[in-house]
Design an enzyme around this catalytic site. Structure first.
Site, PDB file in Angstrom:
ATOM      1  N   THR A   1       0.854  -1.186   0.000  1.00 25.55           N
ATOM      2  CA  THR A   1       0.000   0.000   0.000  1.00 25.55           C
ATOM      3  C   THR A   1       0.888   1.234   0.000  1.00 25.55           C
ATOM      4  OG1 THR A   1      -0.110   0.280   2.408  1.00 25.55           O
ATOM      5  CG2 THR A   1      -1.696  -1.239   1.408  1.00 25.55           C
TER       6      THR A   1
ATOM      7  N   ILE B   1       2.534  -1.235   5.059  1.00 22.85           N
ATOM      8  CA  ILE B   1       1.884   0.046   5.348  1.00 22.85           C
ATOM      9  C   ILE B   1       2.970   1.090   5.555  1.00 22.85           C
ATOM     10  CG2 ILE B   1       1.699  -0.488   7.832  1.00 22.85           C
ATOM     11  CD1 ILE B   1      -0.899   1.191   7.838  1.00 22.85           C
TER      12      ILE B   1
ATOM     13  N   ILE C   1       6.625  -2.427   7.558  1.00 26.19           N
ATOM     14  CA  ILE C   1       6.491  -0.976   7.631  1.00 26.19           C
ATOM     15  C   ILE C   1       7.320  -0.356   6.515  1.00 26.19           C
ATOM     16  CG2 ILE C   1       6.686   1.057   9.085  1.00 26.19           C
ATOM     17  CD1 ILE C   1       4.763  -1.190  10.109  1.00 26.19           C
ATOM     18  N   LYS C   2       6.665   0.462   5.696  1.00 26.80           N
ATOM     19  CA  LYS C   2       7.355   1.093   4.575  1.00 26.80           C
ATOM     20  C   LYS C   2       8.018   2.394   5.021  1.00 26.80           C
ATOM     21  CE  LYS C   2       5.692   0.930   0.352  1.00 26.80           C
ATOM     22  NZ  LYS C   2       4.785   1.079  -0.821  1.00 26.80           N
ATOM     23  N   ILE C   3       9.305   2.484   4.724  1.00 30.91           N
ATOM     24  CA  ILE C   3      10.097   3.679   5.043  1.00 30.91           C
ATOM     25  C   ILE C   3      10.792   4.126   3.769  1.00 30.91           C
ATOM     26  CG2 ILE C   3      12.066   4.570   6.351  1.00 30.91           C
ATOM     27  CD1 ILE C   3      11.409   2.548   8.539  1.00 30.91           C
TER      28      ILE C   3
END
Length: 370
Positions: free
Chosen positions: A46, A110, A141-143
């Site tokens: 996402t 996300i 977790i998207k960084i």
């Protein structure tokens, strides 16, 4: 899983198919389960643009928005609750895949708020909040891979949190991303964390590279320049895979792998073709290699299922040709470093615009509910 289809062949060639889209309607309608069963989809990514579109077009959120309004939630709280609920639900749907593959796939990503892309401390804080809120082992977790994001990646990995590093455009930055991951693993190991529980992917963007470089090639206008159109994105990604193979075979990485760590897999992002003159499966069929992820918008996924021609590994034997493409681009006057720096800036800016649209949509819905 499907059989005797291009998506099955892609999976058998070692490519994990992740859908680049999520909405509550897709979850509750059974559409997500259909893609898992019939299109070999084994994960979801996402981003702010995806959630902005889902909220703008989805009546499935009305009940939750009314409840949040009645509870006096502000817009930031409402967005946090809505998006983490969707990701948690999707993670439940992918849990059988996660269990079957030992955590290799079945992942749902996300992203931290894009406005934090240049704030290391705030990115780390929100990454931990998202991880705790979703509370599922198969979330990532998207960084973003900004300079500030590199230290955030290290800190987040060191805390035992799985990370999807996004917005990677250049080979130099990709090398720094891998280093940030390995440093995080080393710190996690020193803290006694089981390295096998930490997973990561590095999202290397493809079609956006072609879009920007092709624009410059057309402006240059020579026959040599025009002959290089639509070659840069694939070449860049192939060289990224070469770098991945090299780094994860060196002494530092193999020591961590021996201790149970996982490779940070390359993920091909931005795989929807922007130029209608190109094959709609270009960024799938030309980037087949063992151990990669290809995250596809549904249109690209369906095109691949319908007529994708999967002939096996199309990456590892093509490094010399890929390097020649980048050399030729420099020769005709395309500044690779300028292109990739611009794309990183624009990537963050575009996600901020989408995030603000998401906030506006939710704000309006809360006010209407009130």
């Amino acid at each position: 899983m499907s059989s005797n289809t291009p998506t099955a062949a892609l999976s058998e060639a070692g490519v994990s198919i992740w859908l680049d889209d999520l909405s509550r309607q897709r979850i509750v309608s059974g559409g997500l389960e259909r893609l898992i069963a019939e299109r070999d989809v084994v994960g979801v990514t996402t981003n702010p643009t995806i959630f902005a579109g889902a909220l703008a077009n989805g009546a499935a959120y009305a009940e939750q928005l009314h409840a949040l309004s009645a509870a006096g939630a502000d817009v930031d709280t409402a967005v946090f609750e809505i998006t983490t609920d969707d990701v948690r639900d999707a993670a439940e749907h992918f849990r059988p895949v996660y269990d079957r593959t030992g955590g290799y796939d079945g992942r749902v990503s996300i992203e931290v708020a894009p406005g934090l892309a240049h704030d290391t401390a705030a990115t780390i804080e929100q990454a931990k909040e998202l991880w705790a809120k979703v509370d599922r082992p198969n979330v990532m977790i998207k960084i973003p891979a900004t300079l500030a994001g590199l230290d955030a990646i290290t800190e987040t990995i060191a805390a035992g949190i799985s990370v999807n590093v996004t917005l990677i455009f250049s080979l130099d930055r990709y090398r720094e991303v891998i280093d940030a991951y390995l440093t995080g693993l080393e710190r996690a190991k020193a803290s006694g964390i089981d390295l096998s529980t930490i997973h990561s992917v590095a999202s290397f963007f493809v079609s956006r590279v072609d879009t920007e470089i092709d624009k410059r090639l057309v402006a240059i206008g020579t026959d040599e320049a025009l002959g290089l159109k639509s070659k840069a994105g694939v070449a860049n990604a192939r060289l990224a895979y070469e770098l991945y193979e090299q780094v994860f075979a060196d002494e530092r990485a193999t020591a961590l792998l021996d201790d149970g760590a996982n490779r940070q897999r390359p993920l091909w992002a931005s795989t929807g073709v922007k130029d209608p003159s190109l094959s709609d499966t270009l960024y799938v069929t030309e980037l087949v290699a063992p151990g990669v992820v290809n995250t596809m918008p549904e249109k690209t996924l369906e095109a691949t299922f319908d007529h994708g021609e999967i002939v096996g590994d199309t990456v590892t034997g093509a490094y010399a040709d890929a390097g020649a493409v980048l050399d030729a681009l420099a020769r005709v006057g395309v500044d690779y470093d300028d292109v990739t720096a611009l794309l990183e800036r624009e990537g963050v800016e575009k996600f901020i615009v989408s995030w603000n649209e998401l906030l506006d949509t939710v704000r309006g819905a809360l006010e209407a509910a009130a």
